[in-house]
Design a protein around this motif. Sequence first.
Motif, PDB file in Angstrom:
ATOM      1  N   VAL A   1       0.572  -1.227   0.244  1.00  0.00           N
ATOM      2  CA  VAL A   1       0.149   0.186   0.419  1.00  0.00           C
ATOM      3  C   VAL A   1       0.807   0.936   0.188  1.00  0.00           C
ATOM      4  O   VAL A   1       0.630   1.946  -0.911  1.00  0.00           O
ATOM      5  N   SER A   2       2.088   1.460   0.644  1.00  0.00           N
ATOM      6  CA  SER A   2       2.818   2.381   1.062  1.00  0.00           C
ATOM      7  C   SER A   2       3.099   2.566  -0.403  1.00  0.00           C
ATOM      8  O   SER A   2       3.366   3.561  -1.248  1.00  0.00           O
ATOM      9  N   TYR A   3       3.741   1.565  -0.810  1.00  0.00           N
ATOM     10  CA  TYR A   3       4.969   1.358  -2.728  1.00  0.00           C
ATOM     11  C   TYR A   3       3.725   2.240  -3.064  1.00  0.00           C
ATOM     12  O   TYR A   3       3.451   3.223  -4.139  1.00  0.00           O
ATOM     13  N   ARG A   4       2.703   1.936  -3.479  1.00  0.00           N
ATOM     14  CA  ARG A   4       1.236   2.392  -4.084  1.00  0.00           C
ATOM     15  C   ARG A   4       0.943   3.613  -4.051  1.00  0.00           C
ATOM     16  O   ARG A   4       0.920   4.733  -4.745  1.00  0.00           O
ATOM     17  N   GLU A   5       1.183   4.685  -2.919  1.00  0.00           N
ATOM     18  CA  GLU A   5       0.181   5.347  -2.265  1.00  0.00           C
ATOM     19  C   GLU A   5       1.700   6.357  -2.932  1.00  0.00           C
ATOM     20  O   GLU A   5       1.515   7.980  -4.032  1.00  0.00           O
ATOM     21  N   GLN A   6       2.985   5.997  -2.421  1.00  0.00           N
ATOM     22  CA  GLN A   6       4.298   6.547  -3.067  1.00  0.00           C
ATOM     23  C   GLN A   6       4.309   6.858  -5.016  1.00  0.00           C
ATOM     24  O   GLN A   6       5.093   7.574  -5.533  1.00  0.00           O
ATOM     25  N   TYR A   7       4.622   5.692  -5.501  1.00  0.00           N
ATOM     26  CA  TYR A   7       4.476   5.468  -6.855  1.00  0.00           C
ATOM     27  C   TYR A   7       3.469   5.965  -7.819  1.00  0.00           C
ATOM     28  O   TYR A   7       3.445   5.539  -8.683  1.00  0.00           O
ATOM     29  N   GLY A   8       2.191   5.426  -6.929  1.00  0.00           N
ATOM     30  CA  GLY A   8       1.235   5.671  -8.286  1.00  0.00           C
ATOM     31  C   GLY A   8       0.878   4.173  -8.588  1.00  0.00           C
ATOM     32  O   GLY A   8       1.337   2.711  -7.653  1.00  0.00           O
ATOM     33  N   PRO A   9      -0.500   3.974  -9.071  1.00  0.00           N
ATOM     34  CA  PRO A   9      -0.967   2.695  -8.937  1.00  0.00           C
ATOM     35  C   PRO A   9      -0.398   1.909  -9.693  1.00  0.00           C
ATOM     36  O   PRO A   9       0.534   1.827 -10.700  1.00  0.00           O
ATOM     37  N   PHE A  10      -0.298   0.505  -9.811  1.00  0.00           N
ATOM     38  CA  PHE A  10       0.012  -0.740 -10.165  1.00  0.00           C
ATOM     39  C   PHE A  10       0.046  -0.573 -11.915  1.00  0.00           C
ATOM     40  O   PHE A  10      -1.392  -0.862 -11.884  1.00  0.00           O
ATOM     41  N   THR A  11       0.816  -0.994 -12.913  1.00  0.00           N
ATOM     42  CA  THR A  11       0.355  -1.171 -14.051  1.00  0.00           C
ATOM     43  C   THR A  11       0.950  -2.811 -14.680  1.00  0.00           C
ATOM     44  O   THR A  11       0.357  -2.600 -15.084  1.00  0.00           O
ATOM     45  N   ALA A  12       1.269  -3.871 -13.543  1.00  0.00           N
ATOM     46  CA  ALA A  12       1.182  -5.193 -14.311  1.00  0.00           C
ATOM     47  C   ALA A  12       1.304  -5.136 -12.946  1.00  0.00           C
ATOM     48  O   ALA A  12       2.267  -4.543 -11.709  1.00  0.00           O
ATOM     49  N   ILE A  13       1.519  -6.852 -12.320  1.00  0.00           N
ATOM     50  CA  ILE A  13       1.455  -7.505 -11.085  1.00  0.00           C
ATOM     51  C   ILE A  13       2.779  -7.410 -10.957  1.00  0.00           C
ATOM     52  O   ILE A  13       3.453  -7.629  -9.534  1.00  0.00           O
ATOM     53  N   ASP A  14       3.752  -7.905 -11.828  1.00  0.00           N
ATOM     54  CA  ASP A  14       5.008  -8.088 -11.511  1.00  0.00           C
ATOM     55  C   ASP A  14       5.745  -6.892 -10.854  1.00  0.00           C
ATOM     56  O   ASP A  14       6.648  -7.027 -10.277  1.00  0.00           O
ATOM     57  N   GLN A  15       5.228  -5.671 -10.978  1.00  0.00           N
ATOM     58  CA  GLN A  15       5.618  -4.411 -10.644  1.00  0.00           C
ATOM     59  C   GLN A  15       5.512  -4.309  -8.603  1.00  0.00           C
ATOM     60  O   GLN A  15       6.872  -4.235  -8.417  1.00  0.00           O
ATOM     61  N   LEU A  16       5.378  -5.837  -8.010  1.00  0.00           N
ATOM     62  CA  LEU A  16       5.589  -5.915  -7.134  1.00  0.00           C
ATOM     63  C   LEU A  16       6.742  -6.567  -6.579  1.00  0.00           C
ATOM     64  O   LEU A  16       7.125  -6.446  -5.197  1.00  0.00           O
ATOM     65  N   LYS A  17       7.537  -6.955  -7.092  1.00  0.00           N
ATOM     66  CA  LYS A  17       8.331  -7.547  -7.190  1.00  0.00           C
ATOM     67  C   LYS A  17       9.779  -6.196  -7.278  1.00  0.00           C
ATOM     68  O   LYS A  17      10.513  -6.556  -6.570  1.00  0.00           O
ATOM     69  N   GLU A  18       9.679  -4.829  -7.009  1.00  0.00           N
ATOM     70  CA  GLU A  18      10.228  -3.635  -6.189  1.00  0.00           C
ATOM     71  C   GLU A  18       9.856  -3.650  -4.988  1.00  0.00           C
ATOM     72  O   GLU A  18      10.570  -2.622  -4.834  1.00  0.00           O
ATOM     73  N   ILE A  19       8.791  -4.475  -4.300  1.00  0.00           N
ATOM     74  CA  ILE A  19       8.960  -3.828  -3.141  1.00  0.00           C
ATOM     75  C   ILE A  19       9.863  -4.693  -1.892  1.00  0.00           C
ATOM     76  O   ILE A  19       9.931  -5.822  -2.404  1.00  0.00           O
ATOM     77  N   PRO A  20      10.443  -4.796  -1.739  1.00  0.00           N
ATOM     78  CA  PRO A  20      11.485  -5.042  -0.392  1.00  0.00           C
ATOM     79  C   PRO A  20      10.846  -6.341   0.507  1.00  0.00           C
ATOM     80  O   PRO A  20      10.266  -6.480   0.651  1.00  0.00           O
TER      81      PRO A  20
END
Length: 107
Positions: free
Chosen positions: A72-91
């Motif tokens: 949720v914090s990542y989404r708030e900081q960088y905006g909505p996800f455009t691909a589910i694979d972006q979750l991998k960017e979260i530590p």
Amino acid sequence: MVKSTFRALCITLALGGALYTTGLSAAESPSETQATQVSSPQEGQVSINQASAEQLAAAMNGIGLKKAQAIVSYREQYGPFTAIDQLKEIPGIGNALVERNSGRLKL
């Protein structure tokens, strides 16, 4: 003596057979339920762009409240996800975790 032993054996086999067939009937039911669940995959999916941390933690396998809050914090900081694979960017979230939950997630 032999007659009573034989009778006890027959009764045991008959009861065992009855329990076995009852067990098979009970075992078939979950697979029927599972087939129904597989046919409608969107019902159990959660949106990674709209769900709260609590909803994400409840829906995802291997994700606790802390990692869900990181999503949720990542989404708030960088905006909505455009691909589910972006979750991998979260530590703390890797390939295996994303692959394990890909059927439970939507954008």
